[in-house]
Write an enzyme that holds these catalytic residues in place. Sequence first.
Site, PDB file in Angstrom:
ATOM      1  CG  HIS A 150       1.326   5.333   7.095  1.00 27.93           C
ATOM      2  ND1 HIS A 150       1.590   5.404   8.445  1.00 27.93           N
ATOM      3  CD2 HIS A 150       0.370   6.266   6.853  1.00 27.93           C
ATOM      4  CE1 HIS A 150       0.821   6.338   8.999  1.00 27.93           C
ATOM      5  NE2 HIS A 150       0.083   6.883   8.052  1.00 27.93           N
ATOM      6  CG  ASN A 172      -1.385   8.400  12.729  1.00 27.20           C
ATOM      7  OD1 ASN A 172      -0.978   7.520  11.973  1.00 27.20           O
ATOM      8  ND2 ASN A 172      -1.991   9.495  12.284  1.00 27.20           N
ATOM      9  CG  HIS A 202     -11.146   0.546   3.528  1.00 25.34           C
ATOM     10  ND1 HIS A 202     -11.176   1.925   3.607  1.00 25.34           N
ATOM     11  CD2 HIS A 202     -12.269   0.192   2.841  1.00 25.34           C
ATOM     12  CE1 HIS A 202     -12.254   2.368   3.000  1.00 25.34           C
ATOM     13  NE2 HIS A 202     -12.934   1.347   2.530  1.00 25.34           N
TER      14      HIS A 202
END
Length: 749
Positions: free
Chosen positions: A106, A188, A379
């Site tokens: 990413h 995603n 996170h």
Amino acid sequence: MSDDDPPFEPEPDESNDETHATDGGSDSGSGTSGDDAGEDRKQEQLDSARENPEGEQLTSDHGVKISDTDNSLKAGERGPTIMEDFHFREKMTQFDHESIPERVVHARGTGAHGYFQPYEDPDLGDEYDDLEEVTKATVLTNSDQKTPVFVRFSTVVGSRGSSDTVRDVRGFATKFYTEEGNWDLVGNNMPPFFIQDAMEFPDLVHAIKPEPDDGIPQASAAHDTFWDFASLKPEITHMIMWVLSGRALPRAYRMMQGFGVHTFRLVNDDGESVFVKFHWTPKLGTHQLVWDETTKLWGKSSDFNRKGLYDVIEEGYEPEWELGVQLFDEERAEAFDFDVLDPTKLVPETEVPVRPIGRMVLNETPDNFFAEVEQVAFHPGNVVPGIDFSNDPLLQGRLFSYQDTQLNRFNSANWDEIPINRPITERHNNQRAGFMRQEINEGKVSYKPNSIGDDDPQEVPEEEGGYEHYAEKVDGKKIRNRSESFEDHFTQARLFWNSMSEPEKQNIVDAAHFELGKVDRTEIRERMVYDLFNNVDHEFAKRVAEGIGVDPPSEPGDEMPTHDREDPSLSMENRTPDTIETRKIAVLLDDGFDDEHVSTLRSALEEEGARVKIISRILGEKSGADGETVDPDQHHVAAASVAFDAVVVPGGSESVDALLEQGHARQFVAEAFKHKKPIAALGEGIDLLEAVELPEVALAGDGDADAVAVDQGVVTSRSADDLEAFTEAFVEAIAAHRHWERSVKGVSA
């Protein structure tokens, strides 16, 4: 839209009526301030960290005014640099250390600010009365509250310098700055994942990254190491089907779905839990590029998706997504023919419908790309009361990996103190040291328990908002094993294939031909066909084999499921709303264009929310046949059809005669036709379409003066007598996005 025109402001969404009202109201959530308070607090927090040097004097980092920043201090004009030059050392040191390591995956991304607001009374079906029944997370339940968000979109494999339009999964990570702390929904644009256990993640990434001996290829899976890994991992099959589909080539971030990937838990005030899958659904539909477009965009506009997001926001649009949930309890989860803890699986919408619960709007671009987009750190372990984890082994591994990754990138555990990562809630703990510490903590105490500081900071009981994990009973031996319920690798891959339209299936086959056609080792190509694809669908395997030098299998694979189930929600062709908002329309013209054609079309298309751009051979004012003038937005050297959603050629004999002599104009139309985009022409503009020789398309004839011809997304009319009917037909063609039924054989573009 010219620079002088006001930005288009989309009409308010009235489709949610009373059920999905978003008007502010009284504070109805624990620890919430209601309305725009959270937005304002995050904005104030970011504003306090901003600096504008306009009108200011240049100083060193320690505040000394600098008289010369171009010449280092030297012993004589041609002598050596003297190390006492503190400004040189400071300036060069800052430069040498101004970058942080790019993300392993990413790395290439962009982002924007906005807000999320729950609907007032979402319809959860017959099983649940309201969201407060299943979760105490007020970010999801308090419709009076707008929660500020920052969203980062990204490609997965390539480095920061790679292209936006590669075939790849796209990251869709959302940081909610809630009144109860930060919640990071890290997902995603595809609902399944490649692997089932986080232990496999380093192998997956090593396989798909450039090969270590030569560093090739960049941002691509088209090489032996990845497909070698894939061919030996049947669990990857479902995800491979998605990656070979148009989902891996999004038209724009604002036209891309997002998924939480994992199964999470929602927990209510009584400590009861249900499973949840999170879905982002774009208001503008889910649309793709085609492969030929992406390869050309690498050269023409490698920042295509990044720039597209910034452009629409800065032009006054506000991209919007709806947050939906799939809710199911443990009893229902046990009844599925797959394991909800398996991240290579999705929950079909035919079994559990997605229930919309709120909307997210992006309305502000970053002021500093590095400080915001590059330094934002996500996170999945950042959750708030009411949201918890499942035992998905990939998710469990990510809870460690993301924290560890940020330590590597920032060289500090204090990455969450940076303005873009900092929560809007107050932070009080006993962590007082480390690199990049942003707070100056007073007092003697940095431990607990303590009596010197009255045992502050105090723990917060659950009933007052303290976080408590769901009390799941866990009992088992310590083993390295995988549940038998994870062993079905082909049922959902077949479901995906069955759910595709024929054009979508052909796109998957073509993608497999390209990707596997780059693989040198025959045995790898054979394993992909025989061991994976032939266990998805026999005809699919044969179609792939015929394009990559592999003998087609004679019989279906031993593990091929026999079901013919479909899920219409998986096909992008079923995700095309009736809107042309933010679509980019090219108008090809030159001097002598028909003034009425251009002004009427431009006004009508912009009224529908489209972005109209004038394209001409060179920049500079163009004069119409009746004296009106326009300023082209782009000229031929910079413009290309691949950057637009549709093209229209207005009439005007002088203008069209000039276009007929311009190879770029011919190429523009032919290429748009090849990519199955809407095309329109009025009056003499039809002559350009005829010169391009579009195959098997019926154009308006000379004898049809008042008729509007529509064929395979090509709209033409010889007369301007009914511009309203012509425009309506063109708008309808644009809303369809692509016209897959169109034959493009013999089109050279």
